[in-house]
Design an enzyme around this catalytic site. Structure first.
Site, mmCIF file in Angstrom:
data_model
loop_
_atom_site.group_PDB
_atom_site.id
_atom_site.type_symbol
_atom_site.label_atom_id
_atom_site.label_comp_id
_atom_site.label_asym_id
_atom_site.label_seq_id
_atom_site.Cartn_x
_atom_site.Cartn_y
_atom_site.Cartn_z
ATOM 1 N N GLY A 1 1.067 5.457 6.622
ATOM 2 C CA GLY A 1 2.128 5.440 5.606
ATOM 3 C C GLY A 1 3.311 6.326 5.982
ATOM 4 N N THR B 1 -2.032 9.439 2.073
ATOM 5 C CA THR B 1 -1.141 8.297 2.350
ATOM 6 C C THR B 1 -1.997 7.076 2.575
ATOM 7 O OG1 THR B 1 -1.188 8.374 4.775
ATOM 8 C CG2 THR B 1 0.387 9.836 3.661
ATOM 9 N N ASP B 2 -1.395 5.931 2.630
ATOM 10 C CA ASP B 2 -2.099 4.756 3.138
ATOM 11 C C ASP B 2 -1.998 4.788 4.662
ATOM 12 O OD1 ASP B 2 -3.489 2.406 3.362
ATOM 13 O OD2 ASP B 2 -2.317 1.297 1.895
ATOM 14 N N TYR B 3 -2.644 3.838 5.287
ATOM 15 C CA TYR B 3 -2.764 3.759 6.753
ATOM 16 C C TYR B 3 -1.382 3.828 7.422
ATOM 17 C CZ TYR B 3 -5.668 2.008 10.696
ATOM 18 O OH TYR B 3 -6.393 1.856 11.852
#
Ligand code: BGC
Length: 764
Positions: free
Chosen positions: A294, A290-292
């Site tokens: 996310g 995921t992104d940060y």
């Protein structure tokens, strides 16, 4: 026209067909078999908790978001952590790796990730600038050098390349990507993956790429970061997804899901994007992170509570959870309640262990974090030379009246403007370089090139009129505000201008006006600087605008004031010297815009490969009612895609085709002869565009389908030939089938998207 579809029909309307299995670079068979044996045996002794632990990615060190991870060391010890990001340096990574290897039950090594976006300690031009080089071998070389440096500093996994196609310069993250074109962006995606991963991930100087932000993050509504994406699947497949697909074909090891939603589902929970397209259609077999935060962010997105969104992420195909700790905290209970199967967790865990295996971490967990290796491998002369050589290839000469540049016969040089002597602002966003390593400024670079007595500096004004914003944006102590009265600063600058032969106006954006969370509605040079430029122009002295920017700016006013404009973006470690190399004529700039520079922000999105409409406005004509145009501004951007001048001039012959009619399986060769008609050796990027004149869907007025950067001595000619076949002429139709439809195609070749010659090709 009778249309003919090439290839089989898609199984379902919603799933575009695979034309051919992507040519993934795979681990050689014996190694793949060994990997399976190793991971099977490891997983057979892992507890469920330890498997879930592999899916957890905390941040430690540099924070790149609001949330932070707690108890990182203890979580590693307990086997609750698969990797760590934000930690830089062999010793720091070694210390955490030692906990994993020596103090956790199974001693599974960690994978260390980092945002190595345009180098690490040695900083190369920002990605948008690199795109302007159109030089794929050079981009690959810079990624290779960044990998060698980063891998000596503890890093095995880089959160790059960022391949988000973007047509909205209000979005600050346009600086991090390849610009507006899917073809150029795809070539860059391939070059960067090759550069990072090399031929063998198990080589300790290569790192695993993480392609981001999957998907379509570059198309946020209104250019506002993290905003919704609202485009059709057909547009996605033709214009926005090809870059991510190219990276998968090149064998990229991992992907990062983006923050935005697509068709109402955040990418982090978007099974269609992650499983149906990335894995099943394109054959990607690595892991997806995921992104940060996310996962956690899907709660404010409105997708349910923390448990709901965590389960949706796993179900969509996410393997690793960056910072949210959703997998770590939610999955054990969800398994017990039968909401998730152990097989789902096994699949994710296996992909992460495979990545570690491919990187050689099971052979030697410390291979990337050996302090002895780090010595001498960082900020090397060779890397700095590469950064310096790359920068002029990225700089775009937008205007050069009366051949004002290069600076020849100009004795006294005034560098004026807030960015003229600001080393901190040379790096560009996402610079992780140590503060001790400071680039030289333009002022310093010109002094060392021309001699201190010939070059003088005055700041002229502060960068912004908003003191509070300027203080916030001046990272690393950054640009120091000059507290003298604006009139005093201006008077000093005008006095210097009066005694000089030429003014180098160093202006534009501060580096932190670009990048993540840096959307701007007004994409002009900030007001005090524009005013200063007007005052400098009014002196009558020749003015060169050296423009710092991470996005296309509206330069309509400045283009009238300055005699020459050199867009230098943010050139990194060697910025000042490299800018001096170009200003003094040691090297000719050879960048071409990878993105259109609007005439007015009201045109946004404005991009060269737009559709026609049924009421097209004839180019160059004034306003016409009932035509697709504006009453108050032209349709065309100020500086179009592909545009960029040189210190030399080039002449193009008419386009010739090896055949004027061909079948759908044939290849035609399109050629031009390019001659250097100037007096300097220089580089030119020859660009091939096509237009599909009639198709089953509306098609862009032109699309880039090939390019070649060549270097010619004065008087030298070279014939450049491009193949044109199914690869160049096919597109995703309304049913998302990848088709080559017979008909007429314009084959255009030239020096910019608005400067081409054309020939007609008929496909039968
Ligand atoms: C950014 C990513 C980055 C990540 C880790 C996020 O905020 O969107 O591009 O890789 O942080 O630093």
């Amino acid at each position: 026209m009778n249309k003919f579809l090439v290839g089989a029909l898609a199984a379902a309307l919603c799933a575009p067909m695979a034309v051919a299995a992507p040519a993934q670079k795979r681990v050689p068979l014996n190694r793949e078999a060994k990997m399976r044996v190793k991971i099977d045996s490891l997983m057979s002794v892992m507890t469920l908790e330890e498997k879930i632990g592999q899916l957890n990615l905390p941040v430690a060190g540099i924070l790149t978001g609001d949330a932070r991870s707690e108890n990182v060391a203890e979580n590693i010890r307990q086997g609750h952590t698969g990797g760590v990001f934000g930690t830089i340096g062999a010793q720091a990574c070694h210390d955490l790796q030692r906990i994993a290897v020596e103090e956790s039950r199974l001693g599974i090594p960690l994978i260390f990730g980092l945002d190595v976006i345009h180098g690490l300690e040695t900083t190369y031009p920002i990605p948008l600038a690199q795109a302007a080089s159109w030089n794929m071998p050079l981009i690959e070389e810079a990624a290779r050098a960044a990998a060698t440096e980063a891998s000596a500093m503890g890093i095995a996994w880089v959160f790059s390349p960022m391949v988000d196609v973007c047509r909205d310069p209000r979005w600050g993250r346009i600086a991090e990507g390849p610009g507006e074109d899917p073809y150029l962006g795809s070539e860059i995606a391939r070059a960067m993956v090759r550069g990072y991963q090399g031929n063998d991930l198990a080589d300790s100087t290569t790192v695993m790429a993480c392609v981001k932000h999957y998907a379509l993050y570059g198309a946020p509504e209104a250019g506002r970061d993290y905003n919704s994406v609202n485009i059709s699947r057909q547009t996605a497949f033709n214009d926005y997804l090809p870059t991510y697909k190219a990276a998968a074909e090149e064998g990229a090891g991992s992907y990062m899901a983006s923050f935005n939603d697509f068709e109402g589902i955040p990418a982090t929970a978007n099974k269609y994007l992650i499983t149906d397209v990335l894995r099943d259609l394109w054959g990607f077999d690595g892991f997806v992170v995921t992104d940060y935060t996310g996962i956690a962010e899907m709660v404010p997105h409105g997708l349910g509570n923390f448990e709901d969104v965590t389960l949706r992420a796993l179900d969509a195909g996410i393997d690793m959870d960056m910072v949210s700790e959703g997998f770590k905290n939610v999955l054990p209970k969800a398994i017990a309640e039968g909401k998730v199967t152990e097989a789902q967790i096994d699949a994710a865990c296996r992909r992460i262990l495979e990545a570690k295996y491919k990187l050689g971490l099971f052979d030697d967990p410390y291979r990337y974090c050996n302090p002895a290796r780090e010595q001498g491998a960082v900020y090397t002369d060779a890397d700095r030379q590469l950064a310096r050589a790359m920068a002029p290839e990225t700089m775009v000469l937008l205007k050069n009246d009366s051949q004002l540049l290069p600076l020849e016969g100009k004795e006294k040089i005034a560098v004026i403007g807030p960015l003229g002597d600001s080393p901190d602002n040379m790096f560009g966003m996402w610079s992780m370089a140590d503060e001790r390593v400071k680039p030289v400024s333009v002022y310093q670079g010109l002094k060392s090139a021309l001699g201190a007595d010939r070059v003088k500096f005055a700041k002229g004004c502060n960068a912004l009129s908003d003191d509070a914003l300027e203080a916030k944006l001046s990272a690393r102590g950054g640009l120091e505000r000059d507290n003298r009265m604006p009139q005093q600063l201006r008077a000093e600058a005008l006095a210097l201008a009066a005694e000089s032969d030429v003014i180098i106006a160093t202006m534009g954006e501060l580096m932190n006006m670009t990048g993540e969370g840096a959307s701007r509605a007004d994409i002009t040079i900030p007001e005090p600087q524009r005013q200063l430029l007007a005052d400098l122009a009014a002196t009558g002295k020749p003015v060169v605008l050296v423009l710092f920017t991470g996005r296309p700016l509206v330069l309509t006013g400045e283009a009238q004031l300055a005699d020459a404009i050199l867009n230098v973006w943010f050139a990194g470690s060697e910025a000042g010297d490299a800018i001096a190399d170009v200003l003094t004529g040691k090297v000719s700039p050879s960048g071409k815009l990878p993105v259109s520079f609007p005439y007015h922000v009201g045109q946004v999105p404005v991009y060269y490969n737009h559709k026609s409409t049924g009421r097209p406005h004839p180019q160059g004509q004034p306003y016409i009612k009932y035509r697709s145009n504006y009453q108050d501004i032209p349709n065309d951007p100020l500086y179009p895609f592909g545009y960029g001048l040189s210190y030399s001039t080039f002449e193009y012959s008419p386009v010739t085709l090896s055949k004027e009619r061909m079948g759908t399986h044939d290849i035609c060769r399109a050629s031009v002869t390019v001659t250097n008609t100037g007096t300097r050796k220089a580089k030119e990027t020859v660009q091939l565009y096509i237009r599909d004149r009639q198709a089953s869907s509306t098609r862009p007025v032109m699309e880039l389908k090939g390019f070649e950067k060549i270097e010619l001595a004065p008087g030298e000619s070279r014939t450049v030939t491009f193949p044109v076949g199914a690869r160049e002429l096919s597109f995703y139709n309304h049913e998302l089938e990848y088709v080559l439809e017979p008909g007429e195609f314009d084959i255009m070749i030239g020096s910019a998207s608005n400067a081409t010659q054309s020939a007609l090709l008929t496909v039968e």
